[in-house]
Scaffold this active site. Structure first.
Site, PDB file in Angstrom:
ATOM      1  N   THR A  23       3.022  -8.499  -0.526  1.00 15.43           N
ATOM      2  CA  THR A  23       1.700  -9.055  -0.209  1.00 15.43           C
ATOM      3  C   THR A  23       1.230  -8.441   1.103  1.00 15.43           C
ATOM      4  OG1 THR A  23       2.274 -11.139  -1.250  1.00 15.43           O
ATOM      5  CG2 THR A  23       0.423 -11.154   0.269  1.00 15.43           C
ATOM      6  N   LEU A  24       0.132  -7.727   1.058  1.00 16.03           N
ATOM      7  CA  LEU A  24      -0.394  -7.106   2.267  1.00 16.03           C
ATOM      8  C   LEU A  24      -1.570  -7.882   2.831  1.00 16.03           C
ATOM      9  CD1 LEU A  24      -0.264  -3.416   1.066  1.00 16.03           C
ATOM     10  CD2 LEU A  24       1.256  -4.507   2.703  1.00 16.03           C
TER      11      LEU A  24
END
Lengths: 245, 285
Positions: A23-24
């Site tokens: 998850t960025l």
């Protein structure tokens, strides 16, 4: 990638090269959750908005869910991660029920489990992008806690996530007291939610209030807050600036 | 039990449907020195007999603290018992870390039983040769469990395992109905008396026994020797015979010595304070 990221990925410290598995940034997000302890248990409020960046895309997202017999979970942040967390908790409660031995997970246990999950994900640089509020009552003991996406957790008499921390907590600090009645608790929460509605751009005017007591969980059907826009400054707003709108 | 052609492997059934290796493992428990446990609504007491091999050596540790709310007394292969205690401590501490809450005894006992069962179904393993009396508290109150090498577990009001445990069991059988409402002191007293029963006449002193308690508001701890000796002296039970139970089976009385022949004991009248005959009968039957 930044220099440090590339060095870390060489050493296998930052997960797979493709980065599509981490998850960025969050995509569909919920805004604040506010909760407080009252006489019989916990009251929690959250609106039903799921924003897609600056668009108020989804307007019927339930951001509060009951967990087991004794807990209520509210989340802000990435909605898909919240759904993932619900799946983890589902499994946890299932195995707890399968013991069938008269013991059951209370809010404290669930809160600590979530803390462990959030912290471990943070350590792997793959966080669940949520701020969670966990409230419940077990054996007469009221419990209200929070976990952030980096695993910071604490308990308090009233908590809020996101903008709620800045706009609602000060109100609660002034006006919360022990043994609020249900009506007073709801009024206080609505006051906080109204301020958030006016001032948080990702808030929508459709909210639910949930209560959890020894008897169980009740989540209200969605409703809207009355707002007032009749301020004189809003009439003829362009009066001092010809040409603007 | 006699040697037979089905007892070499734990994974071999006998024609009568028995697993002899598992039964032999349970024999090992019976050879160990005695351990007893009893519980009330709010407390559980564990006790064991500590016999050193020789005067020169120390005695083996048979009671282990597993967590603040759980303790275990073992009988049989002490080494196996130590390993299982380590497993139990690990499980408790992992649960505490994840949930910040004590592991319910009932769940620990099931995990332990499942672990023991594995050893009864692998040809490259052997069953654990140790019986465990697990004492603990959880939401539903105080509990005492017995874990067998076979992988079975049972909950008990009171129990005794190890050599000469039958004597203690008989004592406990007579009194267990009152245990639920016993005070902590009475429970410990009954534990000491039960230990004494297994000693077959030897004097009960704190140097040969160990007592541990866990209760509501009282974390599991082993009572120190001084306290135990004090209790033995206070209850005056070192060499004395059993005092009358609330519903006595033998109607012997110690002080009121007038009644003769209340129990048809030969010779000695109750004048002697009832010290000589009373305790002998139950064990001999």
């Amino acid at each position: 990638m930044s220099y440090m990221d590339s060095k870390m990925s060489q050493h296998g410290l930052i997960g797979s090269e493709s980065d599509s598995q981490r998850t960025l940034y969050p995509y569909v997000t919920g805004t604040s959750v506010v909760a407080l302890k009252y006489k019989d248990g916990i009251l929690m409020a959250a609106d039903m908005g799921g924003s897609y960046g600056s668009t108020l895309r989804y307007k019927t997202v339930e951001r509060m869910k009951p967990i087991g017999k004794h807990s209520l979970l509210g989340a802000s942040g990435e909605i898909s991660d919240f759904q993932e967390i619900l799946r983890y908790l589902d499994e946890l409660i299932l195995y707890d029920n399968m013991w069938d031995d008269g013991n059951s997970f209370g809010p404290k246990e669930v809160h600590n489990y979530l803390t462990r999950v959030m912290y471990n994900r943070r350590n792997k640089f793959n966080p669940l992008w949520n701020s969670l509020v966990l409230g419940g009552v077990k054996n007469g003991q009221k419990y209200l806690g929070m976990v952030s996406m980096i695993g910071v957790n604490f308990e308090d008499n009233h908590v809020a996530t996101g903008f709620g921390n800045h706009l609602a907590r000060p109100i609660l600090r002034d006006e919360w007291h022990e043994n609020l009645s249900f009506e007073d608790g709801v009024k206080l929460l609505e006051k906080c939610m109204r301020v958030l509605l006016y001032r948080d751009r990702s808030a929508v005017n459709k909210l639910q209030i949930a209560k959890i007591t020894e008897e169980g969980v009740t989540i209200s059907p969605p409703y809207s807050l009355k707002t007032f826009w009749g301020f004189s400054a809003f009439h003829n707003p362009t009066v001092g600036a010809e040409g603007s709108w | 039990m006699f040697r037979n052609q089905y007892d070499t492997d734990v994974t071999t059934w006998s024609p009568a449907g028995r697993l002899f290796q598992v039964e032999y493992a349970m024999e090992a428990v019976k050879q160990g020195s005695a351990a007893i446990g009893l519980r009330s609504k709010t407390h559980v007491v564990l006790g064991c007999v500590n016999k050193a091999n020789s005067e020169l050596s120390s005695h083996q540790k048979k009671i282990f603290k597993v967590d603040d709310h759980i303790g275990v007394a073992i009988a049989g292969l002490t080494a196996d018992g130590r390993v299982l205690s380590r497993y139990m401590r690990n499980e408790c501490i992992n649960y505490s870390f994840t949930y910040e809450s004590p592991l319910p005894v009932g769940r620990l006992v099931v995990q332990l039983a499942d672990k023991a069962q594995v050893c009864t179904q692998r040809s490259w393993k052997r069953p654990y040769g140790v019986g465990l009396l697990v004492a603990g508290l959880d939401e539903s109150g105080a509990h005492l469990y017995y874990n067998c090498p076979s992988g079975n577990y049972f909950e008990y009001q009171a129990f005794a395992i190890g050599s000469r445990s039958q004597a203690a069991k008989t004592y406990l059988e007579r009194r267990f109905e009152n245990f639920m409402d016993s005070s902590r002191e009475d429970l410990i007293k009954d534990a000491l008396m039960a230990i004494r029963e297994t000693l077959q006449g030897e004097t009960l002193k704190s140097s040969i026994c160990t007592v541990a308690v866990v209760g509501v508001g009282e974390p599991f701890h082993i009572l120190d020797q001084g306290t135990v000796q004090q209790m033995i002296d206070a209850f005056d039970i070192a060499g004395e015979r059993e005092a009358p139970a609330p519903e006595p089976d033998e109607a012997e009385e110690q002080g009121a010595a007038e009644e003769q022949g209340v129990v048809a004991e030969p010779g000695d009248g109750a004048d002697q304070g009832g010290a000589t005959d009373e305790g002998v009968a139950p064990m001999d039957i």
